[in-house]
Design a protein around this motif. Structure first.
Motif, PDB file in Angstrom:
ATOM      1  N   PRO A   1       0.774  -1.239  -0.072  1.00 42.23           N
ATOM      2  CA  PRO A   1      -0.037  -0.153   0.026  1.00 42.23           C
ATOM      3  C   PRO A   1       0.905   1.211  -0.118  1.00 42.23           C
ATOM      4  CG  PRO A   1       0.005  -0.917   2.119  1.00 42.23           C
ATOM      5  CD  PRO A   1       1.028  -2.134   1.239  1.00 42.23           C
ATOM      6  N   GLU A   2       2.120   1.381   0.384  1.00 42.08           N
ATOM      7  CA  GLU A   2       2.761   2.604   0.927  1.00 42.08           C
ATOM      8  C   GLU A   2       3.247   3.338  -0.829  1.00 42.08           C
ATOM      9  OE1 GLU A   2       3.650  -0.598   2.073  1.00 42.08           O
ATOM     10  OE2 GLU A   2       3.118  -0.237   3.876  1.00 42.08           O
ATOM     11  N   PRO A   3       3.686   2.664  -1.710  1.00 41.82           N
ATOM     12  CA  PRO A   3       3.790   3.242  -2.794  1.00 41.82           C
ATOM     13  C   PRO A   3       2.833   3.863  -3.714  1.00 41.82           C
ATOM     14  CG  PRO A   3       4.585   1.206  -3.119  1.00 41.82           C
ATOM     15  CD  PRO A   3       4.339   1.334  -1.763  1.00 41.82           C
ATOM     16  N   LEU A   4       1.581   3.151  -3.310  1.00 44.28           N
ATOM     17  CA  LEU A   4       0.299   3.579  -4.282  1.00 44.28           C
ATOM     18  C   LEU A   4      -0.154   4.734  -3.484  1.00 44.28           C
ATOM     19  CD1 LEU A   4      -1.715   3.018  -6.270  1.00 44.28           C
ATOM     20  CD2 LEU A   4      -2.734   1.207  -5.093  1.00 44.28           C
ATOM     21  N   ALA A   5      -0.040   4.610  -1.996  1.00 47.27           N
ATOM     22  CA  ALA A   5      -0.789   5.688  -1.244  1.00 47.27           C
ATOM     23  C   ALA A   5      -0.167   6.987  -1.666  1.00 47.27           C
ATOM     24  CB  ALA A   5      -0.553   5.334   0.333  1.00 47.27           C
TER      25      ALA A   5
ATOM     26  N   SER B   1     -10.218   9.980  -3.415  1.00 45.57           N
ATOM     27  CA  SER B   1     -11.244   8.942  -3.167  1.00 45.57           C
ATOM     28  C   SER B   1     -10.810   7.522  -3.529  1.00 45.57           C
ATOM     29  CB  SER B   1     -12.321   9.177  -4.366  1.00 45.57           C
ATOM     30  OG  SER B   1     -11.814   9.127  -5.610  1.00 45.57           O
ATOM     31  N   LEU B   2      -9.711   7.458  -4.236  1.00 43.64           N
ATOM     32  CA  LEU B   2      -8.874   6.261  -4.411  1.00 43.64           C
ATOM     33  C   LEU B   2      -8.124   6.091  -3.084  1.00 43.64           C
ATOM     34  CD1 LEU B   2      -7.670   6.711  -8.160  1.00 43.64           C
ATOM     35  CD2 LEU B   2      -9.750   5.418  -7.398  1.00 43.64           C
ATOM     36  N   LEU B   3      -7.682   6.922  -2.458  1.00 44.64           N
ATOM     37  CA  LEU B   3      -6.855   6.787  -1.625  1.00 44.64           C
ATOM     38  C   LEU B   3      -7.820   6.372  -0.364  1.00 44.64           C
ATOM     39  CD1 LEU B   3      -4.123   7.040   0.008  1.00 44.64           C
ATOM     40  CD2 LEU B   3      -4.725   9.545   0.605  1.00 44.64           C
ATOM     41  N   ARG B   4      -9.014   6.793  -0.207  1.00 43.67           N
ATOM     42  CA  ARG B   4      -9.661   6.260   1.021  1.00 43.67           C
ATOM     43  C   ARG B   4     -10.199   4.714   0.596  1.00 43.67           C
ATOM     44  NH1 ARG B   4     -14.840   9.900   1.451  1.00 43.67           N
ATOM     45  NH2 ARG B   4     -14.493  10.145  -0.488  1.00 43.67           N
ATOM     46  N   ARG B   5     -10.209   4.611  -0.656  1.00 45.07           N
ATOM     47  CA  ARG B   5     -10.539   3.006  -0.791  1.00 45.07           C
ATOM     48  C   ARG B   5      -9.445   2.161  -0.618  1.00 45.07           C
ATOM     49  NH1 ARG B   5     -12.537   2.907  -7.003  1.00 45.07           N
ATOM     50  NH2 ARG B   5     -12.200   0.944  -6.806  1.00 45.07           N
ATOM     51  N   LEU B   6      -8.347   2.683  -0.702  1.00 45.25           N
ATOM     52  CA  LEU B   6      -7.028   1.876  -0.696  1.00 45.25           C
ATOM     53  C   LEU B   6      -7.098   1.865   1.159  1.00 45.25           C
ATOM     54  CD1 LEU B   6      -4.210   0.768  -1.330  1.00 45.25           C
ATOM     55  CD2 LEU B   6      -3.282   2.941  -0.889  1.00 45.25           C
ATOM     56  N   GLU B   7      -7.560   2.830   1.772  1.00 49.78           N
ATOM     57  CA  GLU B   7      -7.377   2.742   3.365  1.00 49.78           C
ATOM     58  C   GLU B   7      -8.715   1.740   3.773  1.00 49.78           C
ATOM     59  OE1 GLU B   7      -7.286   6.864   4.200  1.00 49.78           O
ATOM     60  OE2 GLU B   7      -5.104   7.018   3.964  1.00 49.78           O
ATOM     61  N   GLY B   8      -9.515   1.537   2.870  1.00 55.74           N
ATOM     62  CA  GLY B   8     -10.588   0.873   3.356  1.00 55.74           C
ATOM     63  C   GLY B   8     -11.872   1.458   3.649  1.00 55.74           C
ATOM     64  N   GLY B   9     -11.785   2.651   3.407  1.00 55.14           N
ATOM     65  CA  GLY B   9     -13.164   3.585   3.524  1.00 55.14           C
ATOM     66  C   GLY B   9     -13.717   3.698   2.016  1.00 55.14           C
ATOM     67  N   ASN B  10     -15.248   3.991   2.246  1.00 56.88           N
ATOM     68  CA  ASN B  10     -15.793   4.013   0.826  1.00 56.88           C
ATOM     69  C   ASN B  10     -16.617   5.283   1.202  1.00 56.88           C
ATOM     70  OD1 ASN B  10     -15.267   1.797  -0.568  1.00 56.88           O
ATOM     71  ND2 ASN B  10     -16.678   0.595   0.648  1.00 56.88           N
TER      72      ASN B  10
ATOM     73  N   GLY C   1     -11.857  11.917   5.148  1.00 59.30           N
ATOM     74  CA  GLY C   1     -10.357  11.469   4.596  1.00 59.30           C
ATOM     75  C   GLY C   1     -10.240  12.581   3.762  1.00 59.30           C
ATOM     76  N   PRO C   2      -9.038  12.368   2.962  1.00 53.72           N
ATOM     77  CA  PRO C   2      -8.747  13.568   1.874  1.00 53.72           C
ATOM     78  C   PRO C   2      -9.800  13.435   0.714  1.00 53.72           C
ATOM     79  CG  PRO C   2      -6.951  12.106   2.129  1.00 53.72           C
ATOM     80  CD  PRO C   2      -7.968  11.759   2.972  1.00 53.72           C
ATOM     81  N   LYS C   3     -10.248  14.550   0.162  1.00 57.78           N
ATOM     82  CA  LYS C   3     -11.105  14.729  -0.993  1.00 57.78           C
ATOM     83  C   LYS C   3     -10.358  14.766  -2.226  1.00 57.78           C
ATOM     84  CE  LYS C   3     -15.020  17.087   1.120  1.00 57.78           C
ATOM     85  NZ  LYS C   3     -15.972  16.150   0.654  1.00 57.78           N
ATOM     86  N   THR C   4     -10.965  14.088  -3.318  1.00 55.78           N
ATOM     87  CA  THR C   4     -10.042  14.318  -4.838  1.00 55.78           C
ATOM     88  C   THR C   4      -9.952  15.700  -5.300  1.00 55.78           C
ATOM     89  OG1 THR C   4     -11.111  12.296  -5.283  1.00 55.78           O
ATOM     90  CG2 THR C   4     -10.471  13.599  -7.172  1.00 55.78           C
TER      91      THR C   4
END
Length: 955
Positions: free
Chosen positions: A273-277, A287-296, A300-303
């Motif tokens: 997850p680290e390099p992708l985050a 929005s993709l970062l939140r998906r990576l962190e498990g939230g839908n 969290g940060p907005k796009t």
């Protein structure tokens, strides 16, 4: 560890361009273009999720093109010579896309001097030779040559993620008609205009396939050419053999490239997850970062994507089309949808929908005809993945059909469910959103439900993006296309659910669980599209035309479709019989002139007769290798005194009228209403004009005797009459206003004959000839006609036509200013606008291709005028019902005044004869004042009204 190794090879280059064209121009917080990067990242992510849910790969790599040069350029220097350079804003995104691939910690392969297809072929063959299975993630036809099974038992197939379809040997053979190993032979004969592979001129896919099927290979087909019967095909095979052989080399994939990364090193593990985050954070993909962190949807940060700023300072204030980021929503999950099979479940959902205040609605039916289809089910959505399906007309799932004794799945009785849904669907407190909701309105209206208030995602899309399809950025406005373009989602298709051909089943026999996935997805996607598209209207200046012109028209047009119009079946049958006799007579006369029998309806056979056998001059062959015999060609031959051309033109007109109208109208009569119910499309013409289908009532000839006879078959019910109200010369009137042409404005204000006034201005005198020429010029100029086009219409030389154009512009300089200003505006911002703000996009306006550019220029000149005309009559239609109701004329009652048809600038009504004098001034006033108060025109809108027992008499 899987029993068998499975390598997935992703055609990354194809992903890049699909991502670029799917999304609007966006920039990250630093201002760098990232629209394609964002799209590529989401597509790669979706692929990973889909593969994880299915039987995923054990090994995976992404293959990219490193450069545009390969060994093929050394063999043939024109290879890919016609390909344009990548768009300027895409070039800086290439390295970021490589960064995205690395961020997923996936092997990335790109070699200088080697095309991605060749690298994919080399890896696929090497893996299959080890007994591995290989899946190529692409839909590229060239790669289909690789599909099959190796001697070691390794299989190679393809995955088309756009269609969620696997491509194996059977699918390749279905597409090309030959096995995968012969695809290259077919491609060599066809050639490829995109890659500039020559092939054999005049040999298309069908001919190429048949040649390979008949002879077994390219070489065998070429060797057989000398023994073939004399034909154009034989000549081409003999003359262009070298081109075909060269093409075969060019389409052959290189399968022995050096492999820069060992196959075993492509083993797929859990993505760190680290390099992708870090990558997602850097570019603002919140929005993709939140998906990576498990939230839908939690905090969290907005796009942080922004519409791309125009590079040209002059465009800084131009509206930026399609410029909003994708909505932040969870991925579509069909397993989350509910199937409501009890009253209790439905009651709970209706309560939720009332609380939500916005619900997407869709109906499933037994047929496409809204006036005859049976209602099979209803789907609702109140949020992403919060969707349900209510089956109402399903039969047993074992194929029992609609047998009354067949066991049906559990479902709520249709009458009960509709009675429960009616308060929701008619409530003013809940907004109902649909995709082409007009269809659903008509289906539900037949069950006593008047759905309101409404919104339509198809119409919103049209208001925003009409015309964008020409450059691949836009596309159509159907739900599947919108879902793919805006949500990156591929919807289930009707064919996937119901099958095709003889094995197809009606929707009512689809298993309930599968029907739920399909139907509820439609509602879910519609809800998502609405939340994404509707905010764009305000940002991009589309609110006025959507709210004041298009949306109010939806229920009006739906009502017109339900009313339908009566036609005289006996009169149509008599016309069909007469047309059949006359076409047979003309066919005999044509054969006699030609000196032989041939199929008059075959353009190829007719072209051969006209230009090869009879020797007429002016024959031109198209890319297919056959002569053009279109209307303009025949009219030119007719003008030179060719009797066969005259007869063919007559034959074509009669044959078309018979098939399109007199035959089709009889078949279109609804057995329950005994009326014809056409279907209007609000997105059929990019300028905003309505179009009609099943049957098409827009193109019945007006001025010919035969056309009038067909109109005579449209009749009023006993005791009623038809009233036709037609705008008089509305486009010329709008041109006088929009171009500020004082002489024309004065002429219209005084009620003068505008063509006579133009003749006086241009020729100094008015007679039958000068008025006719002035009329032609008036309309031709508004359509941006060229000197050659005007010359053809007037039957004069091009220089003389140019002199007339110069005189016209000298007399009416405002028209020339309007044309020049319109062209400049469209070239600068890419679209034209009507007076009501409707945008029509012209992405080819600056094309280097002269034909494309000039075609766009001609259309751009007329679009604001024709589009404004369409907007005005739409406004009149939307206001007509309330005005008639206020006058006590009961527009929705059988004994009232009902609007039945809209044909270009004309509205057709049906009413009791005794109401004509009361209705006439109401209709006249609504149409004449339709532009106001939004637009104050400097010319009056003339409306001509007539009545009669049939449509022709009403003129």
């Amino acid at each position: 560890m899987a029993d068998k190794q499975h390598l997935y090879l992703v055609d990354g280059s194809a992903y890049i361009f699909r991502a670029y064209h799917r999304l609007p121009p966006l920039t990250n917080p630093e201002g760098t273009p990232v629209g394609a990067v964002y799209g590529y990242t989401t597509m790669l992510w979706k692929l990973a999720e889909d593969l994880d849910k299915a039987e995923g790969p054990t090994h995976l790599a992404v293959v990219l093109d490193k450069s545009s040069q390969s060994f093929r350029n050394e063999i043939y220097d024109q290879y890919k010579a016609n390909r344009p350079d990548p768009p300027e804003d895409l070039v800086p995104q290439f390295p970021l896309i490589r960064d995205a691939t690395r961020a997923f910690s996936l092997p990335m392969i790109e070699e200088p001097g080697v095309e991605a297809d060749d690298m994919i072929a080399s890896y696929a063959r090497a893996a299959a030779a080890k007994g591995w299975d290989v899946t190529i993630v692409s839909s590229d036809k060239d790669l289909m040559q690789l599909v099959g099974t190796s001697e070691q038992g390794g299989t190679i197939d393809m995955l088309d993620t756009m269609k969620s379809a696997r491509i194996g040997p059977a699918e390749v053979e279905e597409k090309f008609g030959v096995a995968p190993e012969l695809v290259g032979d077919v491609l060599a004969l066809m050639g490829d205009s995109v890659d500039n592979i020559p092939g054999i001129f005049g040999v298309g896919p069908k001919t190429a396939t048949k040649l390979i099927q008949d002879h077994g290979s390219l070489t065998a087909a070429l060797d057989a050419a000398p023994e073939m019967k004399k034909s154009k095909l034989k000549e081409r095979l003999l003359e262009h053999r070298a081109d075909a052989e060269l093409s075969r080399i060019l389409v052959t994939l290189k399968e022995d490239c050096e492999l820069p990364i060992a196959i075993d090193d492509m083993k797929l593990g859990k993505i760190p997850p680290e390099p992708l985050a870090a990558f997602l954070t850097q570019h603002g993909f919140g929005s993709l970062l939140r998906r990576l962190e498990g939230g839908n949807g939690g905090p969290g940060p907005k796009t942080q994507l922004h519409p791309a700023k125009p590079q040209n300072p002059d465009e800084a204030h131009a509206p930026q089309g399609n410029s909003q980021p994708l909505p932040e929503m969870p991925a579509i999950d069909r397993s989350a949808y509910a199937c409501l099979q009890s009253v209790e479940q439905l009651d709970q959902w209706i309560e939720k929908a009332f609380a939500a205040r916005l619900v997407a609605v869709d109906t499933e039916t037994s047929a496409l005809d809204a006036m005859q289809a049976d209602l099979v089910g209803v789907s609702l959505a109140i949020g992403p993945n919060q969707a349900c399906y209510i089956p109402l007309g399903h039969f047993n799932e074992g194929g029992g059909g609609d047998d009354m004794f067949a066991e049906k799945p559990q479902q709520i009785a249709r009458e009960t469910a509709l009675a429960m849904l009616k308060p929701l669907l008619e409530s003013d407190a809940v907004l109902k959103v649909g995709q082409n909701i007009k269809y659903d309105l008509n289906v539900l209206a037949r069950h006593g439900i008047a759905v309101a208030p409404i919104e339509d995602t198809m119409i919103v899309s049209f208001a925003l993006d009409a015309g964008r399809s020409q450059d691949g950025i836009g596309g159509g406005h159907g739900m599947d296309e919108l879902a793919q373009r805006h949500l990156g989602h591929t919807c289930l298709t009707f064919k996937e659910i119901c099958g095709t051909g003889k094995k197809a089943i009606p929707f009512g026999e689809v298993p309930i669980d599968r029907a739920t996935e399909y139907a509820a997805e439609d509602a879910d996607v519609t809800w998502r599209l609405y939340t994404h598209l509707k905010p764009r209207l305000a940002v991009e200046g589309g609110t006025r035309v959507y709210e004041r012109v298009d949306r109010p028209l939806i229920p009006v047009v739906a009502g017109m479709e339900r009313h339908g119009i009566k036609v005289d079946r006996q009169q149509l049958a008599a016309l069909s019989e007469r047309f059949a006799r006359e076409t047979a007579r003309l066919e005999g006369e044509i054969h006699e002139i030609a000196g032989q029998e041939f199929t008059v309806g075959s353009p190829k056979q007719l072209g051969d007769i006209l230009f090869d056998k009879m020797g007429y001059k002016g024959g031109k062959k198209g890319k297919s290798g056959q002569y053009s015999t279109d209307q303009s060609v025949l009219e030119k031959l007719d003008a030179t005194g060719a009797p066969i051309a005259t007869k063919v033109l007559e034959w074509r007109q009669l044959a078309k009228l018979k098939s399109t109208y007199t035959d089709a109208l009889q078949q279109a009569i609804n057995p329950k209403t005994n009326r014809v119910h056409t279907s209007y499309s609000l997105v059929g013409a990019q300028t905003g004009r309505l179009s009609s289908t099943d049957p098409n009532l827009q193109n019945i000839p007006i001025r010919t005797e035969i056309g009038r006879e067909i109109r005579q078959a449209f009749v009023a019910e006993e005791g009623n009459v038809l009233l036709a109200a037609d705008y008089s010369q509305i486009e010329l009137r709008l041109a006088a206003h929009m171009a500020d042409v004082a002489p024309l404005r004065e002429a219209f204000a005084a009620g003068e004959d505008i063509h006579a006034r133009t003749a006086q201005e241009m020729f100094g005198s008015v007679d039958r000839d000068t008025r006719a020429r002035a009329k032609t010029i008036n309309f031709a100029i508004l359509y941006g006609i060229s000197r050659w086009g005007l010359a053809g219409r007037l039957g004069i030389e091009a220089d003389e036509a140019q002199d007339l154009i110069d005189i016209y512009f000298a007399r009416f300089p405002g028209i020339q200013r309007y044309i020049v200003n319109t062209m400049e505006t469209v070239r600068e911002c890419g679209y034209s606008q009507t007076l009501f703000g409707r945008k029509t996009w012209f992405p080819r306006i600056n094309s280097k291709n002269q034909a494309e550019r000039q075609g766009s220029e001609r259309a751009a000149v007329n679009a604001p005028i024709q589009g404004t005309s369409a907007d005005i009559i739409k406004r009149a239609m939307a206001r007509m019902g309330p005005a008639l109701a206020e006058a006590g004329l009961k527009p929705d009652a059988p004994d009232g005044v009902r609007m039945l048809l809209q044909v270009h600038d004309e509205l057709v009504f049906e009413m009791p004869e005794g109401l004509v004098e009361q209705a006439r001034p109401v209709i006249q006033s609504v149409m004449a004042d339709a532009a106001g108060p939004a637009i104050e025109l400097t010319v009056p809108l003339g409306v001509e009204i007539g009545t009669g027992r049939n449509w022709d008499d009403a003129h």
